[in-house]
Design an enzyme around this catalytic site. Structure first.
Site: not given
Ligand code: UD1
Length: 436
Positions: A22-23, A94, A118, A123-127, A312, A404
């Protein structure tokens, strides 16, 4: 709504087959938007998330056809002209936020809903946003939406260091950067197999990317990408879940066969921890044979980025450790409050306690059937695993979370000897007065 009804303590025998990832499929679908033409993706699982993302792509003007009979998805991105991803869909999944990079790369602008929280916390998207800005995009927030634009002539490119490393932000930034005007660099990039497979596909489509599989990606923009036919890789989390199921509920006389997976994608930490439990794994051309040990050794784990232990798989590991010969712990450093399954497992008689980002688990525990509630994808599969070993009939409610990410789970487990059936139920039905 649907629930799973599980008669526990039936041993798993025979074969479990792993479906497509899926991912990995989701970023490949987003990548297809960058090519003017039809991209064909093979080995795509039939899952609710794939359906949701297909709707998201269609809104942008792409034509998406899923052919579940041969696990194929075709995306015709000749007419992508509406660069938007609405809240109604992004809130459901997401990964729809990948549209930010894909639409910016394809159309030079994007209006994408912010995903919000979530089930297990923020779960931020700042990055994602800071990275896009570092590459030269302008970002505005308006009414819960991100509005992103490239300057005239395209994204100049730039350098961005991620802290922490993020799978989603790496994918999103790569989607925006492959058709930039200049060179972009992502430091501390994710190197999860999903990201590596995605970057290789971008390369196959004509992108110029150096450092794939390392933590530094250097991307030199090209004018456009070409459509391709690509094979999606197997789902590593499904594989890990089935390995845990085999160690937990397999027959001791006959190893459980798991086909279609790629164990290298699970990373070293999982392989080492699994071995330390005393569970023997034989790999042959057909797949893996997992031998359930007489005694399961307790093994404490800490999640980490690849090749660390996957977050996961921590909920499933917790259930495995309830059967170990001694206490152990599970610490999540990626999502520090991802423990919604623990109170549900407690209802099944499991003695597990959360302290900050760690679960402490007693070993040698009998698990008892109960009605339990799914709260998110991996939490719910851990309840199914608990149901497999529980004494009695377990009802796992709200299995839409499972749908899902696990293709035909009840059929696959039933074919391997478990007794699992899906039943519709009315969650809001008044209780029977006789029972109150
Ligand atoms: C993806 C996977 C999810 C898995 C996760 C970690 C998909 C669709 N989902 O989620 O199943 O659990 O990787 O392996 O592939 N973070 C920030 N700011 C950001 C983005 C992330 O601080 O802008 C932090 C998150 O809170 C977390 C860490 O970075 O602590 C890793 O998250 P991330 O790798 O981004 O997870 P996803 O891509 O959402």
């Amino acid at each position: 709504m649907d629930k799973f009804v599980i008669q526990g303590q039936r041993l798993l025998r025979g074969t479990l087959r792993v479906s497509g990832s899926k991912n990995t499929a989701l970023p490949l679908m987003a990548a297809a938007l960058l090519a003017n033409g039809t991209t064909s993706i093979r080995n795509v699982p039939s899952l609710r998330d794939i359906k949701t993302f297909s709707y998201v792509l269609r809104i942008s003007g792409a034509k998406v056809q899923h052919m579940p009979e041969d696990d194929r998805l075709e995306i015709d991105a000749s007419a992508v002209d509406f660069p938007e991803a609405p809240y109604e869909l992004v809130k459901k999944m997401r990964a729809s936020f990948y549209m930010l990079g894909a639409l910016l790369g394809r159309c030079g602008r994007a209006r994408v809903s912010l995903p919000g929280g979530c089930a297990w916390g923020p779960r931020p998207v700042d990055l994602h946003l800071k990275g896009m800005e570092a590459f030269g995009a302008t970002i505005e927030l308006d009414g819960g939406y991100v509005i992103a634009r490239t300057p005239r002539g395209g994204l100049p490119g730039g350098s961005f260091t991620m802290e922490p490393s993020s799978v989603g932000a790496t994918v999103n930034l790569a989607l925006a950067a492959v058709t930039a005007r200049g060179v972009s660099r992502i430091e501390n990039a994710a190197r999860e197999p999903d990201v590596v497979e995605f970057c290789r596909t971008l390369q196959q489509m004509g992108a110029k990317i150096d450092g794939i599989g390392t933590t530094t990606l250097e991307i030199e923009g090209v004018d456009a990408l070409e459509p391709v036919t690509v094979n999606n890789c197997p789902d590593r989390i499904e594989l890990g879940t089935y390995m845990i199921a085999a160690a937990l509920a397999g027959s001791r006389e006959e190893p459980l066969r798991i086909t279609g997976g790629n164990p290298a994608h699970l990373g070293e930490a999982f392989a080492n921890a699994f071995k330390q439990t005393g569970t023997r794994v034989e790999a042959n051309a057909d797949g893996l044979l997992v031998h359930r040990p007489d005694t399961l050794q307790p093994v404490s784990i800490t999640t980490g980025v690849y090749p660390g232990f996957p977050t996961d798989l921590q909920a499933q590991w917790t259930v495995l450790m309830t059967q170990a010969d001694g206490p152990s712990s599970v610490r999540d450093t990626i999502y520090t409050d991802r423990f919604k399954h623990i109170p549900e497992l407690n209802r099944m008689g499991v003695n597990a306690r959360v302290e900050q980002n760690t679960v402490h688990i007693d070993g040698n525990q009998p698990v008892k059937a109960a009605q339990v509630m799914s709260t998110d994808l991996r939490a719910s599969v851990s309840l199914v695993l608990a149901g497999l070993i529980a004494k009695g009939e377990t009802h796992v409610l709200r299995v839409y979370h499972l749908d899902r990410g696990y293709e035909s789970l009840e059929r696959k487990l039933s074919d391997a000897g478990a007794q699992v059936r899906r039943e519709a139920y009315d969650e809001f039905a008044a209780p029977d007065p006789q029972e109150v």
